[in-house]
Design an enzyme around this catalytic site. Structure first.
Site, mmCIF file in Angstrom:
data_model
loop_
_atom_site.group_PDB
_atom_site.id
_atom_site.type_symbol
_atom_site.label_atom_id
_atom_site.label_comp_id
_atom_site.label_asym_id
_atom_site.label_seq_id
_atom_site.Cartn_x
_atom_site.Cartn_y
_atom_site.Cartn_z
ATOM 1 N N LYS A 57 0.811 -1.197 0.000
ATOM 2 C CA LYS A 57 0.000 0.000 0.000
ATOM 3 C C LYS A 57 0.850 1.254 0.000
ATOM 4 C CE LYS A 57 -3.260 -2.456 2.977
ATOM 5 N NZ LYS A 57 -2.923 -3.175 4.219
ATOM 6 N N GLU A 59 7.546 2.344 -6.372
ATOM 7 C CA GLU A 59 7.715 1.867 -4.997
ATOM 8 C C GLU A 59 7.860 3.038 -4.025
ATOM 9 O OE1 GLU A 59 7.597 -0.325 -2.840
ATOM 10 O OE2 GLU A 59 8.396 -2.259 -3.440
ATOM 11 N N ASP A 79 14.556 -1.151 0.770
ATOM 12 C CA ASP A 79 15.343 -1.367 1.980
ATOM 13 C C ASP A 79 16.414 -2.411 1.653
ATOM 14 O OD1 ASP A 79 16.156 -1.439 4.617
ATOM 15 O OD2 ASP A 79 14.369 -2.407 5.391
ATOM 16 N N LYS A 99 17.389 2.986 0.810
ATOM 17 C CA LYS A 99 18.363 2.935 1.915
ATOM 18 C C LYS A 99 19.590 2.180 1.413
ATOM 19 C CE LYS A 99 14.873 2.624 5.607
ATOM 20 N NZ LYS A 99 14.266 1.693 6.595
ATOM 21 N N ASP A 108 4.276 3.310 6.490
ATOM 22 C CA ASP A 108 3.576 3.128 7.767
ATOM 23 C C ASP A 108 4.456 2.505 8.836
ATOM 24 O OD1 ASP A 108 3.621 0.504 6.407
ATOM 25 O OD2 ASP A 108 2.414 -0.134 8.127
ATOM 26 N N ARG A 141 0.606 6.717 7.442
ATOM 27 C CA ARG A 141 0.720 6.786 5.973
ATOM 28 C C ARG A 141 0.272 8.141 5.440
ATOM 29 N NH1 ARG A 141 1.604 1.559 3.941
ATOM 30 N NH2 ARG A 141 0.542 -0.123 5.028
HETATM 31 P P1 IMP Z 1 12.890 -4.863 1.250
HETATM 32 O O1 IMP Z 1 12.526 -6.182 0.650
HETATM 33 O O2 IMP Z 1 13.758 -5.032 2.463
HETATM 34 O O3 IMP Z 1 13.498 -3.888 0.266
HETATM 35 O O4 IMP Z 1 11.543 -4.292 1.846
HETATM 36 C C1 IMP Z 1 10.901 -3.204 1.321
HETATM 37 C C2 IMP Z 1 9.559 -3.020 1.986
HETATM 38 O O5 IMP Z 1 9.683 -2.968 3.435
HETATM 39 C C3 IMP Z 1 9.010 -1.678 1.596
HETATM 40 O O6 IMP Z 1 8.219 -1.763 0.438
HETATM 41 C C4 IMP Z 1 8.227 -1.257 2.820
HETATM 42 O O7 IMP Z 1 6.919 -1.763 2.751
HETATM 43 C C5 IMP Z 1 8.961 -1.893 3.970
HETATM 44 N N1 IMP Z 1 9.901 -0.927 4.606
HETATM 45 C C6 IMP Z 1 11.247 -0.969 4.556
HETATM 46 N N2 IMP Z 1 11.808 0.048 5.244
HETATM 47 C C7 IMP Z 1 10.776 0.773 5.730
HETATM 48 C C8 IMP Z 1 10.706 1.984 6.527
HETATM 49 O O8 IMP Z 1 11.697 2.609 6.912
HETATM 50 N N3 IMP Z 1 9.461 2.417 6.827
HETATM 51 C C9 IMP Z 1 8.322 1.780 6.407
HETATM 52 N N4 IMP Z 1 8.352 0.658 5.669
HETATM 53 C C10 IMP Z 1 9.561 0.148 5.326
HETATM 54 MG MG MG Z 2 6.451 -1.309 -0.355
#
Ligand code: IMP
Ligand code: MG
Length: 184
Positions: free
Chosen positions: A47, A103, A107, A135, A163, A169
């Site tokens: 979302k 997106e 992260d 990040k 969120d 959000r």
């Molecule tokens: P990844 O697979 O670790 O890149 O995860 C990405 C997903 O984790 C994003 O689409 C967010 O939904 C969530 N996420 C990662 N970091 C944050 C943050 O700092 N705040 C909120 N959601 C986050």
């Molecule tokens: Mg996401």
């Protein structure tokens, strides 16, 4: 919702509403320039990408349609594992289409890397990624991301679609939460 509504839950504002708006407009202009003469399918990842999708698409002039996916990453707690389940798939057949994944944040990159591979297997003309935030210090996999709004430190951020436990959000800015929020 604004900073006043958050009281002591807000630690600091990382990106103001104005900074986000300016950068999103720049991203839209760059995407327009790159997609001249081609229709693009924006794929928003639910979302968190709702706000960036709404603002980015309204700043764009390129012909576009929108679709949405919802994915959930299996994993322990808040850490992404890279094993992804589709909760809501596209309504659109992307065969031959120019797909731009929209997106909120990258992260570890594990979710996105899986998603891009999944979309590529459906024979689109192209797949690129636009994200508001990234990040870099958290990256576990290398994902080729064409459009990045801001690189941010590896802190948990909320607002503008992002969120914590479903909340915040609807903040117009991106900020960090005070530690006591995570402890309750
Ligand atoms: P990844 O697979 O670790 O890149 O995860 C990405 C997903 O984790 C994003 O689409 C967010 O939904 C969530 N996420 C990662 N970091 C944050 C943050 O700092 N705040 C909120 N959601 C986050
Ligand atoms: Mg996401």
């Amino acid at each position: 919702m604004d900073a006043t509504d958050m009281g002591s839950d807000l630690e600091k504002i990382l990106l103001t509403e104005e900074q986000v708006a300016t950068r999103v407009a720049e991203m839209a202009a760059q995407i327009d320039a790159d997609y001249t003469g081609r229709e693009v399918l924006l794929v928003g990842v639910l979302k968190g990408a709702v706000m960036i999708m709404a603002d980015l698409s309204r700043q764009m002039h390129t012909e576009l349609t929108m679709d949405w996916m919802a994915v959930s990453s299996y994993g322990s707690g808040t850490k992404s594992s890279g094993v992804v389940r589709i909760l809501k798939d596209l309504d659109t057949d992307i065969d031959g289409r120019h797909v731009l994944v929209v997106e909120d944040i990258i992260d570890s990159g594990l979710t996105l890397s899986w998603l891009v591979a999944n979309l590529r297997s459906r024979n689109p003309a192209s797949v690129e990624v636009a994200t508001l935030l990234r990040k870099p210090e958290s990256a576990k996999v290398d994902v080729d991301v064409r459009y990045v709004g801001f690189d941010v430190p590896s802190e948990f951020v909320v607002g503008y679609g992002l969120d914590y436990a479903g909340r915040y959000r609807n903040l117009p800015f991106v900020g960090t939460l005070a530690p006591h929020v995570y402890q309750r």
